[in-house]
Design a protein around this motif. Structure first.
Motif, PDB file in Angstrom:
ATOM      1  N   ALA A 215       0.831  -1.199   0.000  1.00 15.29           N
ATOM      2  CA  ALA A 215       0.000   0.000   0.000  1.00 15.29           C
ATOM      3  C   ALA A 215       0.869   1.254   0.000  1.00 15.29           C
ATOM      4  CB  ALA A 215      -0.933  -0.007   1.208  1.00 15.29           C
ATOM      5  N   GLU A 216       1.929   1.234   0.788  1.00 14.52           N
ATOM      6  CA  GLU A 216       2.817   2.393   0.843  1.00 14.52           C
ATOM      7  C   GLU A 216       3.517   2.613  -0.491  1.00 14.52           C
ATOM      8  OE1 GLU A 216       5.814   4.346   4.126  1.00 14.52           O
ATOM      9  OE2 GLU A 216       5.802   2.166   3.914  1.00 14.52           O
ATOM     10  N   GLU A 217       3.825   1.518  -1.188  1.00 18.08           N
ATOM     11  CA  GLU A 217       4.487   1.620  -2.491  1.00 18.08           C
ATOM     12  C   GLU A 217       3.654   2.394  -3.501  1.00 18.08           C
ATOM     13  OE1 GLU A 217       5.616  -2.168  -4.060  1.00 18.08           O
ATOM     14  OE2 GLU A 217       6.846  -2.690  -2.325  1.00 18.08           O
ATOM     15  N   ILE A 218       2.325   2.272  -3.423  1.00 15.83           N
ATOM     16  CA  ILE A 218       1.479   2.955  -4.412  1.00 15.83           C
ATOM     17  C   ILE A 218       1.064   4.349  -3.954  1.00 15.83           C
ATOM     18  CG2 ILE A 218       0.608   0.788  -5.381  1.00 15.83           C
ATOM     19  CD1 ILE A 218      -2.040   1.321  -3.865  1.00 15.83           C
ATOM     20  N   GLY A 219       1.523   4.751  -2.778  1.00 14.73           N
ATOM     21  CA  GLY A 219       1.245   6.109  -2.330  1.00 14.73           C
ATOM     22  C   GLY A 219       0.228   6.240  -1.224  1.00 14.73           C
ATOM     23  N   ALA A 220      -0.226   5.113  -0.668  1.00 16.41           N
ATOM     24  CA  ALA A 220      -1.159   5.166   0.458  1.00 16.41           C
ATOM     25  C   ALA A 220      -0.387   5.242   1.774  1.00 16.41           C
ATOM     26  CB  ALA A 220      -2.071   3.944   0.449  1.00 16.41           C
ATOM     27  N   ILE A 221      -1.072   5.651   2.820  1.00 23.28           N
ATOM     28  CA  ILE A 221      -0.473   5.763   4.153  1.00 23.28           C
ATOM     29  C   ILE A 221      -0.860   4.521   4.943  1.00 23.28           C
ATOM     30  CG2 ILE A 221      -0.411   7.115   6.279  1.00 23.28           C
ATOM     31  CD1 ILE A 221      -1.327   9.523   4.497  1.00 23.28           C
ATOM     32  N   PRO A 222       0.106   3.658   5.308  1.00 20.77           N
ATOM     33  CA  PRO A 222      -0.241   2.414   6.000  1.00 20.77           C
ATOM     34  C   PRO A 222      -0.638   2.654   7.452  1.00 20.77           C
ATOM     35  CG  PRO A 222       2.149   2.616   5.788  1.00 20.77           C
ATOM     36  CD  PRO A 222       1.550   3.778   5.048  1.00 20.77           C
ATOM     37  N   ILE A 223      -1.679   1.941   7.879  1.00 20.71           N
ATOM     38  CA  ILE A 223      -2.156   1.988   9.260  1.00 20.71           C
ATOM     39  C   ILE A 223      -2.250   0.558   9.764  1.00 20.71           C
ATOM     40  CG2 ILE A 223      -4.049   2.611  10.810  1.00 20.71           C
ATOM     41  CD1 ILE A 223      -2.693   5.073   9.682  1.00 20.71           C
ATOM     42  N   ASP A 224      -1.420   0.198  10.739  1.00 20.94           N
ATOM     43  CA  ASP A 224      -1.417  -1.149  11.318  1.00 20.94           C
ATOM     44  C   ASP A 224      -2.387  -1.161  12.504  1.00 20.94           C
ATOM     45  OD1 ASP A 224      -0.924  -3.558  12.605  1.00 20.94           O
ATOM     46  OD2 ASP A 224       1.251  -3.445  12.372  1.00 20.94           O
ATOM     47  N   PHE A 225      -3.498  -1.886  12.360  1.00 23.98           N
ATOM     48  CA  PHE A 225      -4.525  -1.819  13.409  1.00 23.98           C
ATOM     49  C   PHE A 225      -4.130  -2.574  14.671  1.00 23.98           C
ATOM     50  CE2 PHE A 225      -6.364  -5.413  10.835  1.00 23.98           C
ATOM     51  CZ  PHE A 225      -6.396  -6.398  11.806  1.00 23.98           C
ATOM     52  N   THR A 226      -3.044  -3.354  14.627  1.00 23.84           N
ATOM     53  CA  THR A 226      -2.576  -4.017  15.853  1.00 23.84           C
ATOM     54  C   THR A 226      -1.798  -3.048  16.749  1.00 23.84           C
ATOM     55  OG1 THR A 226      -0.478  -4.795  14.910  1.00 23.84           O
ATOM     56  CG2 THR A 226      -2.410  -6.208  14.615  1.00 23.84           C
ATOM     57  N   LYS A 227      -1.490  -1.878  16.235  1.00 23.20           N
ATOM     58  CA  LYS A 227      -0.688  -0.904  16.996  1.00 23.20           C
ATOM     59  C   LYS A 227      -1.534   0.210  17.602  1.00 23.20           C
ATOM     60  CE  LYS A 227       3.544  -1.796  14.421  1.00 23.20           C
ATOM     61  NZ  LYS A 227       4.638  -1.239  13.576  1.00 23.20           N
ATOM     62  N   GLY A 228      -2.839   0.001  17.597  1.00 18.30           N
ATOM     63  CA  GLY A 228      -3.730   0.991  18.184  1.00 18.30           C
ATOM     64  C   GLY A 228      -4.976   1.159  17.353  1.00 18.30           C
ATOM     65  N   ASP A 229      -6.003   1.738  17.953  1.00 16.64           N
ATOM     66  CA  ASP A 229      -7.278   1.932  17.272  1.00 16.64           C
ATOM     67  C   ASP A 229      -7.055   2.649  15.938  1.00 16.64           C
ATOM     68  OD1 ASP A 229      -9.710   3.877  16.715  1.00 16.64           O
ATOM     69  OD2 ASP A 229     -10.473   2.137  17.818  1.00 16.64           O
ATOM     70  N   PRO A 230      -7.448   2.023  14.833  1.00  7.36           N
ATOM     71  CA  PRO A 230      -7.155   2.636  13.532  1.00  7.36           C
ATOM     72  C   PRO A 230      -7.861   3.963  13.312  1.00  7.36           C
ATOM     73  CG  PRO A 230      -8.582   0.721  13.268  1.00  7.36           C
ATOM     74  CD  PRO A 230      -8.114   0.717  14.687  1.00  7.36           C
ATOM     75  N   ALA A 231      -9.089   4.091  13.825  1.00  6.90           N
ATOM     76  CA  ALA A 231      -9.806   5.362  13.673  1.00  6.90           C
ATOM     77  C   ALA A 231      -9.051   6.487  14.360  1.00  6.90           C
ATOM     78  CB  ALA A 231     -11.227   5.242  14.223  1.00  6.90           C
ATOM     79  N   GLU A 232      -8.525   6.213  15.540  1.00  7.10           N
ATOM     80  CA  GLU A 232      -7.765   7.234  16.263  1.00  7.10           C
ATOM     81  C   GLU A 232      -6.459   7.547  15.554  1.00  7.10           C
ATOM     82  OE1 GLU A 232      -8.855   9.097  18.739  1.00  7.10           O
ATOM     83  OE2 GLU A 232     -10.748   8.022  18.446  1.00  7.10           O
ATOM     84  N   GLN A 233      -5.794   6.504  15.015  1.00  9.48           N
ATOM     85  CA  GLN A 233      -4.555   6.747  14.270  1.00  9.48           C
ATOM     86  C   GLN A 233      -4.807   7.667  13.076  1.00  9.48           C
ATOM     87  OE1 GLN A 233      -1.716   3.445  13.528  1.00  9.48           O
ATOM     88  NE2 GLN A 233      -3.230   2.111  14.505  1.00  9.48           N
ATOM     89  N   ILE A 234      -5.926   7.447  12.391  1.00 12.97           N
ATOM     90  CA  ILE A 234      -6.238   8.256  11.216  1.00 12.97           C
ATOM     91  C   ILE A 234      -6.658   9.666  11.614  1.00 12.97           C
ATOM     92  CG2 ILE A 234      -7.880   8.492   9.298  1.00 12.97           C
ATOM     93  CD1 ILE A 234      -7.760   5.377   9.086  1.00 12.97           C
ATOM     94  N   LYS A 235      -7.417   9.797  12.690  1.00 11.91           N
ATOM     95  CA  LYS A 235      -7.823  11.134  13.143  1.00 11.91           C
ATOM     96  C   LYS A 235      -6.614  11.986  13.521  1.00 11.91           C
ATOM     97  CE  LYS A 235     -12.484   9.947  14.760  1.00 11.91           C
ATOM     98  NZ  LYS A 235     -13.349   9.774  15.943  1.00 11.91           N
ATOM     99  N   GLU A 236      -5.594  11.332  14.085  1.00  8.17           N
ATOM    100  CA  GLU A 236      -4.376  12.062  14.439  1.00  8.17           C
ATOM    101  C   GLU A 236      -3.705  12.670  13.210  1.00  8.17           C
ATOM    102  OE1 GLU A 236      -1.872   9.360  16.534  1.00  8.17           O
ATOM    103  OE2 GLU A 236      -3.176   9.247  18.311  1.00  8.17           O
ATOM    104  N   GLN A 237      -3.963  12.061  12.040  1.00  8.63           N
ATOM    105  CA  GLN A 237      -3.334  12.547  10.810  1.00  8.63           C
ATOM    106  C   GLN A 237      -4.304  13.350   9.938  1.00  8.63           C
ATOM    107  OE1 GLN A 237      -0.512   9.807   8.837  1.00  8.63           O
ATOM    108  NE2 GLN A 237      -1.118   8.267  10.354  1.00  8.63           N
TER     109      GLN A 237
END
Length: 383
Positions: A215-237
């Motif tokens: 995903a990162e190779e094509i230009g997306a921002i990777p979010i690993d959901f095992t490292k914390g709530d994904p919604a919160e990770q995305i809201k931070e960005q």
């Protein structure tokens, strides 16, 4: 002919089955050169559907026409074609409206038909040496002759249009931010499609490192959901707001954030939290009305606990349903030919048909880099 046949949960075999034949003047017979294994095939492979032994798998098919029915007018022997996974008539109310995934003709009593899939009609799959294509003038998309773009064109049967469909359901427009849950083949195609449509920022949520790297190779921002709530990770960005749009490319076998068990509604509920107020959700991920392996009695009947109150509070909208491939495949084909799209970046393995049993096992276990497998009957183009 040789074909991939479902035996029982976690077991398929390659065996001899009857050759297909012309059954109607509008049929053609195709010599299959490529047939991909789909994540949806794994639902049947794992025994998570009502599929019974004997089904010939394969709804992502490409090949060369070898026989043409008397009623076919736009196709000829030797034409190279790719078929939508949807079997459609072209003339019912839904087909005329462009909703070819919900054809009312090809599977009486049910809206929609497909090759090689449980409850989707009597159409054998194309993980085989030959395939009968009904209503062929409507269902076949012509391709340039030869072998160029083979692994790009095979993805026109399902996952490239389906990923694009997720963005269409979410109505992604240029400049928007998008969260795509799932970085399997469809999720990667959804992220890729969002970028093709001009999204300013695309988040890709998964837990498999190889998928997140792709995903990162094509230009997306990777979010690993095992490292914390994904919604919160995305809201931070996204300055605490969340994304404009969201796509569910996971479906009903979604994993809890700790990956210890299935939680069928977790992605739907995560998207409700991830997408901003008045945003839109696109749900191409598969949900079924019957799941024998569901984690509870409600889930076994397709009844999930979705945060509809929170969704209502946020004024969000949702689009659902399987992809109407014909709505997109011609334009996506032309993007490939023009060099503007190369979806084959998701293909991890090209194998002869005989290797299908091992491919299913490894793909199901997500091991040895198996993400998207293309089978080549007759060893054509096998890597």
């Amino acid at each position: 002919m040789k074909a991939v046949v479902y035996e029982r949960p976690f077991s398929v075999t390659v065996k001899d089955v009857d050759d297909p034949r012309i059954q109607h003047p509008n049929d053609v017979l195709v010599r299959v050169t490529s047939s991909a294994i789909c994540g949806s095939d794994l639902h049947m492979y794992e025994g998570r559907t009502a599929a019974e032994p004997g089904i010939v798998f394969g709804h992502e098919n490409l090949g060369v026409i070898e026989e043409v029915g008397d009623g076919v007018s736009s196709l000829a022997v030797g034409d190279r074609v790719v078929m939508p996974f949807n079997v459609a008539c072209g003339f019912c109310k839904n087909c005329l409206a462009g909703e070819t995934g919900f054809c009312l003709t090809v599977n009486p009593g049910f809206a929609g038909g497909a090759y090689g899939y449980v409850a989707m009609g009597p159409y054998k799959g194309g993980q085989a040496e030959h395939l009968r294509v009904p209503f062929a003038d409507f269902n076949c998309l012509k391709l340039p002759p030869g072998e160029q773009f083979e692994t790009d064109f095979i993805l026109l049967a399902d996952i490239f249009p389906t990923g694009y469909h997720g963005c269409e359901l979410a109505q992604v427009i240029p400049g928007e931010s998008v969260a795509v849950y799932g970085a399997g083949p469809v999720g990667l195609m959804a992220a890729y499609s969002a970028l093709l449509r001009g999204a300013s920022k695309v988040f890709s949520v998964d837990r498999v490192p190889e998928r997140l790297a792709k995903a990162e190779e094509i230009g997306a921002i990777p979010i690993d959901f095992t490292k914390g709530d994904p919604a919160e990770q995305i809201k931070e960005q996204t300055n605490g707001e969340g994304t404009d749009k969201g796509v569910d490319a996971v479906g009903y076998q979604a994993q809890a954030h700790d990956t210890s068990h299935e939680e069928p509604a977790i992605v739907l509920n995560a998207l409700v939290e991830t997408v901003r107020a008045t945003g839109r959700l696109g749900i191409p991920g598969l949900y079924v009305p019957s799941d024998p392996g569901g984690p509870d009695e409600h889930a076994k009947h397709g009844q999930l606990l979705v945060s509809i109150g929170r969704m209502f509070e946020k004024g969000q909208k949702m689009g659902t349903g399987q992809c109407n491939v014909k709505r997109y495949n011609r334009q996506l084909r032309d993007l490939i030919i023009a060099g503007r799209a190369k979806p084959s970046f998701v293909v991890s393995h090209e194998l002869p048909l005989e290797d299908a049993p091992q491919a299913y096992e490894k793909f199901d276990k997500r091991i040895e880099g198996y993400t998207k497998v293309v089978l080549h009957p007759g060893h054509a183009l096998a890597a």
